[in-house]
Design a protein around this motif. Structure first.
Motif, PDB file in Angstrom:
ATOM      1  N   LEU A 105       0.849  -1.195   0.000  1.00  0.00           N
ATOM      2  CA  LEU A 105       0.000   0.000   0.000  1.00  0.00           C
ATOM      3  C   LEU A 105       0.879   1.238   0.000  1.00  0.00           C
ATOM      4  N   GLY A 106       0.338   2.297  -0.536  1.00  0.00           N
ATOM      5  CA  GLY A 106       1.075   3.556  -0.474  1.00  0.00           C
ATOM      6  C   GLY A 106       1.806   3.828  -1.768  1.00  0.00           C
ATOM      7  N   ASN A 107       2.584   4.861  -1.743  1.00  0.00           N
ATOM      8  CA  ASN A 107       3.276   5.336  -2.936  1.00  0.00           C
ATOM      9  C   ASN A 107       4.562   4.547  -3.130  1.00  0.00           C
ATOM     10  N   GLU A 108       4.420   3.334  -3.626  1.00  0.00           N
ATOM     11  CA  GLU A 108       5.558   2.423  -3.655  1.00  0.00           C
ATOM     12  C   GLU A 108       6.240   2.431  -5.028  1.00  0.00           C
ATOM     13  N   ARG A 109       7.555   2.291  -4.983  1.00  0.00           N
ATOM     14  CA  ARG A 109       8.299   2.004  -6.215  1.00  0.00           C
ATOM     15  C   ARG A 109       8.590   0.515  -6.181  1.00  0.00           C
ATOM     16  N   LEU A 110       7.905  -0.210  -7.035  1.00  0.00           N
ATOM     17  CA  LEU A 110       8.000  -1.658  -6.997  1.00  0.00           C
ATOM     18  C   LEU A 110       8.808  -2.150  -8.198  1.00  0.00           C
ATOM     19  N   LEU A 111       9.795  -2.990  -7.919  1.00  0.00           N
ATOM     20  CA  LEU A 111      10.624  -3.551  -8.988  1.00  0.00           C
ATOM     21  C   LEU A 111      10.366  -5.052  -9.077  1.00  0.00           C
ATOM     22  N   LEU A 112       9.937  -5.514 -10.252  1.00  0.00           N
ATOM     23  CA  LEU A 112       9.726  -6.946 -10.476  1.00  0.00           C
ATOM     24  C   LEU A 112      10.853  -7.454 -11.370  1.00  0.00           C
ATOM     25  N   VAL A 113      11.446  -8.571 -10.996  1.00  0.00           N
ATOM     26  CA  VAL A 113      12.531  -9.139 -11.812  1.00  0.00           C
ATOM     27  C   VAL A 113      12.191 -10.596 -12.092  1.00  0.00           C
ATOM     28  N   ALA A 114      12.131 -10.955 -13.369  1.00  0.00           N
ATOM     29  CA  ALA A 114      11.738 -12.320 -13.740  1.00  0.00           C
ATOM     30  C   ALA A 114      12.728 -12.904 -14.725  1.00  0.00           C
ATOM     31  N   GLY A 115      12.979 -14.207 -14.571  1.00  0.00           N
ATOM     32  CA  GLY A 115      13.800 -14.931 -15.531  1.00  0.00           C
ATOM     33  C   GLY A 115      12.991 -16.064 -16.121  1.00  0.00           C
ATOM     34  N   GLY A 116      12.933 -16.168 -17.448  1.00  0.00           N
ATOM     35  CA  GLY A 116      12.253 -17.272 -18.122  1.00  0.00           C
ATOM     36  C   GLY A 116      10.775 -17.353 -17.756  1.00  0.00           C
ATOM     37  N   CYS A 117      10.336 -18.577 -17.405  1.00  0.00           N
ATOM     38  CA  CYS A 117       8.925 -18.784 -17.048  1.00  0.00           C
ATOM     39  C   CYS A 117       8.580 -18.141 -15.708  1.00  0.00           C
ATOM     40  N   GLY A 118       9.577 -17.601 -15.025  1.00  0.00           N
ATOM     41  CA  GLY A 118       9.341 -16.912 -13.748  1.00  0.00           C
ATOM     42  C   GLY A 118       8.461 -15.678 -13.897  1.00  0.00           C
ATOM     43  N   LEU A 119       8.187 -15.296 -15.144  1.00  0.00           N
ATOM     44  CA  LEU A 119       7.280 -14.152 -15.336  1.00  0.00           C
ATOM     45  C   LEU A 119       5.842 -14.530 -14.957  1.00  0.00           C
ATOM     46  N   ALA A 120       5.517 -15.838 -15.026  1.00  0.00           N
ATOM     47  CA  ALA A 120       4.122 -16.274 -14.830  1.00  0.00           C
ATOM     48  C   ALA A 120       3.541 -15.825 -13.477  1.00  0.00           C
ATOM     49  N   PRO A 121       4.174 -16.134 -12.348  1.00  0.00           N
ATOM     50  CA  PRO A 121       3.547 -15.739 -11.073  1.00  0.00           C
ATOM     51  C   PRO A 121       3.563 -14.242 -10.807  1.00  0.00           C
ATOM     52  N   LEU A 122       4.330 -13.485 -11.626  1.00  0.00           N
ATOM     53  CA  LEU A 122       4.374 -12.027 -11.422  1.00  0.00           C
ATOM     54  C   LEU A 122       3.341 -11.302 -12.278  1.00  0.00           C
ATOM     55  N   ALA A 123       2.771 -12.015 -13.273  1.00  0.00           N
ATOM     56  CA  ALA A 123       1.864 -11.357 -14.220  1.00  0.00           C
ATOM     57  C   ALA A 123       0.676 -10.720 -13.502  1.00  0.00           C
ATOM     58  N   GLY A 124       0.121 -11.428 -12.524  1.00  0.00           N
ATOM     59  CA  GLY A 124      -1.043 -10.906 -11.809  1.00  0.00           C
ATOM     60  C   GLY A 124      -0.725  -9.629 -11.031  1.00  0.00           C
ATOM     61  N   VAL A 125       0.528  -9.497 -10.593  1.00  0.00           N
ATOM     62  CA  VAL A 125       0.918  -8.285  -9.857  1.00  0.00           C
ATOM     63  C   VAL A 125       0.883  -7.092 -10.801  1.00  0.00           C
ATOM     64  N   VAL A 126       1.389  -7.298 -12.028  1.00  0.00           N
ATOM     65  CA  VAL A 126       1.410  -6.192 -13.000  1.00  0.00           C
ATOM     66  C   VAL A 126      -0.029  -5.799 -13.331  1.00  0.00           C
ATOM     67  N   ASP A 127      -0.885  -6.801 -13.565  1.00  0.00           N
ATOM     68  CA  ASP A 127      -2.268  -6.493 -13.917  1.00  0.00           C
ATOM     69  C   ASP A 127      -3.004  -5.809 -12.772  1.00  0.00           C
ATOM     70  N   GLU A 128      -2.750  -6.250 -11.536  1.00  0.00           N
ATOM     71  CA  GLU A 128      -3.455  -5.633 -10.395  1.00  0.00           C
ATOM     72  C   GLU A 128      -2.996  -4.206 -10.157  1.00  0.00           C
ATOM     73  N   ALA A 129      -1.728  -3.929 -10.481  1.00  0.00           N
ATOM     74  CA  ALA A 129      -1.227  -2.559 -10.275  1.00  0.00           C
ATOM     75  C   ALA A 129      -2.012  -1.581 -11.140  1.00  0.00           C
ATOM     76  N   GLY A 130      -2.439  -2.055 -12.320  1.00  0.00           N
ATOM     77  CA  GLY A 130      -3.215  -1.204 -13.211  1.00  0.00           C
ATOM     78  C   GLY A 130      -4.573  -0.851 -12.622  1.00  0.00           C
ATOM     79  N   LEU A 131      -5.074  -1.695 -11.712  1.00  0.00           N
ATOM     80  CA  LEU A 131      -6.399  -1.477 -11.110  1.00  0.00           C
ATOM     81  C   LEU A 131      -6.298  -0.762  -9.762  1.00  0.00           C
ATOM     82  N   ALA A 132      -5.063  -0.592  -9.251  1.00  0.00           N
ATOM     83  CA  ALA A 132      -4.888  -0.063  -7.896  1.00  0.00           C
ATOM     84  C   ALA A 132      -5.454   1.352  -7.780  1.00  0.00           C
TER      85      ALA A 132
END
Ligand SMILES: Cc1cc2nc3c(=O)[nH]c(=O)nc-3n(C[C@H](O)[C@H](O)[C@H](O)COP(=O)(O)OP(=O)(O)OC[C@H]3O[C@@H](n4cnc5c(N)ncnc54)[C@H](O)[C@@H]3O)c2cc1C
Ligand code: FES
Length: 279
Positions: A105-132
């Motif tokens: 919560l709050g004015n966060e600078r969030l850094l996501l780092v993914a390698g290969g298929c590791g992008l899969a569990p992070l995808a929902g975070v990117v999509d939810e940020a758009g709705l925040a």
């Protein structure tokens, strides 16, 4: 606790999405209230009749009709059989399981780092940020071996313009995203220190990412990793998924980096060197 008996899930469609990987859409036959409480980073167990069961991450969490997506890479018997399933096939589903990424919560600078298929569990975070409803500044660093092995093509296209997305390919000609994601990470960390870092990929890669973040002043309690272990029950009963004294299926798969180090007894040792080995 979630039941150990699979529920019915329908395979709606699948399409190729990266080398040896496919994007799957499923629909839970009779969604229950817990299906609408899934948090990105949690996982589910999928069974193919006659082939067994394996854990997979949600790329998108179930909607009100129980539809959700996953990105699945062909590995062994179960995934090979899954790739052959026709649209409409009836499969088994258990979940959701585990702990998802923390809610920031709050004015966060969030850094996501993914390698290969590791992008899969992070995808929902990117999509939810758009709705925040609150401002969030998100940077995504995504490394793959080469263009053909990049996954989640449609999602990455959708994210462009919404988040800062840096893609790197090990085998790309110089000047065109050449390099590995650690080089990009160092540049990013030199520009600004994130408030939180979420990382998913092969474990040595995640350790190297966390090591770089520490060097640049990010605290260990502001870094989260998603850990994979072989799993059977998914519910803390069988003991297949130990990480130190912890069960990855119930205590993870997301771990705060200070807790992860404590579980492995790593202390303040230097992170291992990383040679790009994406799934
Ligand atoms: C929490 C979690 C989330 C996951 N999310 C995804 C996902 O979103 N997409 C995806 O494609 N895969 C994901 N996986 C990995 C997936 O569950 C395995 O690849 C699965 O075993 C494939 O089943 P299979 O029968 O096709 O291959 P198997 O025959 O089970 O495995 C093939 C090879 O991979 C090894 N292996 C299997 N699972 C693991 C593991 N967890 N760690 C290390 N080695 C392993 C086996 O020992 C074997 O050598 C996830 C795993 C976990 C624990
Ligand atoms: S998978 Fe059985 S205890 Fe974790």
């Amino acid at each position: 606790m979630n039941g150990v008996t699979p529920r019915r899930v329908h395979l709606l469609c699948q399409y190729p999405d990266g080398e040896n990987a496919r994007h799957f859409s499923f629909r839970i036959a009779r969604p229950q209230p817990r299906d609408f409480e899934v948090i990105p980073g949690q996982f589910f167990m999928l069974s193919v009749p006659g082939c067994g069961e394996a854990p997979f991450s949600y790329v998108s969490v179930p909607d009100l009709e129980g539809r959700f997506d996953a990105l699945i890479r062909r590995q062994g018997g179960l995934t090979a059989a899954l790739f052959e399933q026709p649209e409409g096939a009836l499969l088994g589903y258990r979940g959701p399981f585990g702990k998802g990424w923390p809610l920031l919560l709050g004015n966060e600078r969030l850094l996501l780092v993914a390698g290969g298929c590791g992008l899969a569990p992070l995808a929902g975070v990117v999509d939810e940020a758009g709705l925040a409803l609150y401002p969030i500044r998100m940077t995504v660093i995504y490394g793959a071996r080469h263009r053909q092995s990049q996954v989640l093509g449609r999602e990455r296209e959708r994210w462009k313009g919404r988040v800062t997305l840096h893609e790197t390919c090990d085998d790309e000609p110089r000047g065109q995203c050449h390099g590995n994601p650690l080089q990009q990470l160092r540049m990013q960390l030199a520009l600004e220190r994130p408030d939180a870092v979420f990382c998913c990929g092969p474990e040595p890669f995640m350790q190297a990412v966390a090591g770089e973040c520490l060097k640049h002043g990010v605290l260990a309690n502001r870094i989260w990793l998603s850990i994979e272990r072989n799993m059977a029950c998914g519910t803390g009963l069988c003991g297949h998924c130990y990480l130190g004294s912890s069960y990855v299926c119930t205590d993870g798969p997301t771990y705060r980096y200070d807790r992860y180090r404590e579980l492995l007894g790593i202390g303040n040792a230097h992170p291992p060197t990383f040679s790009s080995e994406f799934c």
